[in-house]
Design an enzyme around this catalytic site. Sequence first.
Site, PDB file in Angstrom:
ATOM      1  CB  CYS A  53      -0.948  -0.005   1.191  1.00 31.54           C
ATOM      2  SG  CYS A  53      -2.112  -1.377   1.105  1.00 31.54           S
ATOM      3  CG  HIS A 105      -3.172   3.378   1.928  1.00 33.25           C
ATOM      4  ND1 HIS A 105      -3.606   2.953   0.695  1.00 33.25           N
ATOM      5  CD2 HIS A 105      -3.267   2.299   2.759  1.00 33.25           C
ATOM      6  CE1 HIS A 105      -3.940   1.665   0.778  1.00 33.25           C
ATOM      7  NE2 HIS A 105      -3.745   1.248   2.013  1.00 33.25           N
ATOM      8  CG  ASN A 122      -6.673  -0.856   0.827  1.00 30.75           C
ATOM      9  OD1 ASN A 122      -5.984  -0.434  -0.099  1.00 30.75           O
ATOM     10  ND2 ASN A 122      -6.158  -1.298   1.964  1.00 30.75           N
TER      11      ASN A 122
HETATM   12  O1  UT7 Z   1      -3.839  -1.294   3.502  1.00 32.58           O
HETATM   13  C1  UT7 Z   1      -2.838  -2.004   4.146  1.00 32.58           C
HETATM   14  C2  UT7 Z   1      -2.943  -1.958   5.587  1.00 32.58           C
HETATM   15  N1  UT7 Z   1      -4.177  -2.519   6.039  1.00 32.58           N
HETATM   16  C3  UT7 Z   1      -4.855  -1.930   6.980  1.00 32.58           C
HETATM   17  O2  UT7 Z   1      -4.490  -0.862   7.397  1.00 32.58           O
HETATM   18  C4  UT7 Z   1      -6.073  -2.618   7.521  1.00 32.58           C
HETATM   19  C5  UT7 Z   1      -6.037  -2.592   9.007  1.00 32.58           C
HETATM   20  N2  UT7 Z   1      -7.126  -3.287   9.665  1.00 32.58           N
HETATM   21  C6  UT7 Z   1      -8.423  -2.864   9.629  1.00 32.58           C
HETATM   22  O3  UT7 Z   1      -8.784  -1.951   8.922  1.00 32.58           O
HETATM   23  C7  UT7 Z   1      -9.381  -3.518  10.567  1.00 32.58           C
HETATM   24  O4  UT7 Z   1      -8.673  -4.281  11.512  1.00 32.58           O
HETATM   25  C8  UT7 Z   1     -10.436  -4.427   9.891  1.00 32.58           C
HETATM   26  C9  UT7 Z   1     -11.421  -3.562   9.109  1.00 32.58           C
HETATM   27  C10 UT7 Z   1      -9.764  -5.411   8.982  1.00 32.58           C
HETATM   28  C11 UT7 Z   1     -11.234  -5.171  10.979  1.00 32.58           C
HETATM   29  O5  UT7 Z   1     -11.828  -4.254  11.872  1.00 32.58           O
HETATM   30  P1  UT7 Z   1     -11.667  -4.464  13.452  1.00 32.58           P
HETATM   31  O6  UT7 Z   1     -12.424  -3.374  14.082  1.00 32.58           O
HETATM   32  O7  UT7 Z   1     -10.177  -4.533  13.740  1.00 32.58           O
HETATM   33  O8  UT7 Z   1     -12.388  -5.831  13.693  1.00 32.58           O
HETATM   34  P2  UT7 Z   1     -11.801  -7.157  14.358  1.00 32.58           P
HETATM   35  O9  UT7 Z   1     -10.889  -7.848  13.424  1.00 32.58           O
HETATM   36  O10 UT7 Z   1     -11.311  -6.824  15.726  1.00 32.58           O
HETATM   37  O11 UT7 Z   1     -13.120  -8.005  14.520  1.00 32.58           O
HETATM   38  C12 UT7 Z   1     -14.171  -7.608  15.411  1.00 32.58           C
HETATM   39  C13 UT7 Z   1     -15.302  -8.592  15.257  1.00 32.58           C
HETATM   40  C14 UT7 Z   1     -14.848 -10.040  15.355  1.00 32.58           C
HETATM   41  O12 UT7 Z   1     -15.894 -10.773  15.987  1.00 32.58           O
HETATM   42  P3  UT7 Z   1     -15.791 -11.127  17.550  1.00 32.58           P
HETATM   43  O13 UT7 Z   1     -14.532 -11.949  17.690  1.00 32.58           O
HETATM   44  O14 UT7 Z   1     -15.706  -9.815  18.267  1.00 32.58           O
HETATM   45  O15 UT7 Z   1     -17.059 -11.880  17.804  1.00 32.58           O
HETATM   46  C15 UT7 Z   1     -14.766 -10.483  13.911  1.00 32.58           C
HETATM   47  O16 UT7 Z   1     -14.936 -11.860  13.749  1.00 32.58           O
HETATM   48  O17 UT7 Z   1     -15.909  -8.442  13.974  1.00 32.58           O
HETATM   49  C16 UT7 Z   1     -15.915  -9.718  13.310  1.00 32.58           C
HETATM   50  N3  UT7 Z   1     -15.757  -9.481  11.874  1.00 32.58           N
HETATM   51  C17 UT7 Z   1     -16.780  -9.185  11.066  1.00 32.58           C
HETATM   52  N4  UT7 Z   1     -18.088  -9.055  11.299  1.00 32.58           N
HETATM   53  C18 UT7 Z   1     -18.878  -8.732  10.242  1.00 32.58           C
HETATM   54  C19 UT7 Z   1     -14.612  -9.494  11.142  1.00 32.58           C
HETATM   55  N5  UT7 Z   1     -14.880  -9.215   9.867  1.00 32.58           N
HETATM   56  C20 UT7 Z   1     -16.219  -9.021   9.796  1.00 32.58           C
HETATM   57  C21 UT7 Z   1     -17.088  -8.687   8.724  1.00 32.58           C
HETATM   58  N6  UT7 Z   1     -18.402  -8.550   9.007  1.00 32.58           N
HETATM   59  N7  UT7 Z   1     -16.654  -8.486   7.460  1.00 32.58           N
END
Ligand code: UT7
Length: 328
Positions: free
Chosen positions: A117, A257, A287
């Site tokens: 990225c 980004h 993204n």
């Molecule tokens: O571009 C290169 C660099 N990349 C980035 O900068 C991306 C960085 N990461 C992110 O943007 C975020 O971490 C994500 C958008 C990928 C995820 O968001 P988050 O707020 O960190 O969510 P999480 O991974 O902590 O998940 C929270 C909950 C989990 O459920 P439990 O364990 O709390 O029950 C996940 O299983 O949300 C669940 N979850 C979803 N729920 C609905 C994960 N993905 C999804 C989804 N829809 N698509």
Amino acid sequence: MSNPVRARITGVGHFLPEERVTNADLEKLVDTNDEWITTRTGIKERRILRDPEKATSYMASEAAKEALAHAGVDASEVDAILVATVTPDYLFPATAALVQKNIGAGKAFGFDISAACSGFLYALSTGAMMIESGRLRKVLVIGADKMSSILDYTDRATCIIFGDGAGAVLLEPSTDGRGMVDFLQVTEGDDQQLLCQIAGGSRNPATHETVDNKWHYIRQDGKTVFKKATEAMADISAAIMERNGLTGDDVAWLVPHQANLRIIAATANRMGLSMDKVMVNIEKYGNTTAATIPLCLYDWRNKLQAGDNIVLSAFGGGFTAGAIYIKW
Ligand code: UT7
């Protein structure tokens, strides 16, 4: 005494596939919902290049042609083509070589830059140094990714985030003070595979096993990457401002980004910028990896004023981070 030679962006182009995939469309594929995606990422829809005959070089070439037309420069005048991508058409030849042929840039040499990225920023600083050296006068810098080609549409943690697209700029020399003023880049090697595609290279060449294990898809430890991205993008953006004596009032635009609206907001906050000075189009395209920053420049091209101080900032796999200060 005359001003130093700087590399100025004289043309901007883009390409976005027509097909839109909305959050509602993804609800049919994985266990997710519009509310979760919108509040956690800011994304409402993304574009997908469905045509199996077309890949990253196609999008890169279309964006390059538009950037050249915008600058009023013929492809035959281009000296070099740099393509930032993690989804090249082939491992080799380079995507830049395919673009060179597609656009008819007969005298140009070209190569690809792999910095995920942050790739567009690494390519832009490289192209700018080619111009500053006096050796080259017209350098095309392109960020292009067909992320749909490495996405697992059964993995809700990744498939909701990414989209396809390309953006391009032409760099030419300038001695009126406009152009790239400064850049900062850092790479912090990550051997934990927090954000990667582990098969298809020399470590894990394609086998039935790598395909069965889905190792040709992108994988990400979202939470850990989120934390690192938030810190790194804010740190590097603040550092380039400090090094150049800039305050929030001096900066006309942050061009971040587009990985996650929360990361963008944290970066703006650290820079002392209100969100009305921040380019955000993540809701439309998701993204697009190396394409996010040039796609912002394209969308905002008519709002940018000569002499505006703008800061470009990115974080990505590697880990890589970068910031560039441009006097527009
Ligand atoms: O571009 C290169 C660099 N990349 C980035 O900068 C991306 C960085 N990461 C992110 O943007 C975020 O971490 C994500 C958008 C990928 C995820 O968001 P988050 O707020 O960190 O969510 P999480 O991974 O902590 O998940 C929270 C909950 C989990 O459920 P439990 O364990 O709390 O029950 C996940 O299983 O949300 C669940 N979850 C979803 N729920 C609905 C994960 N993905 C999804 C989804 N829809 N698509």
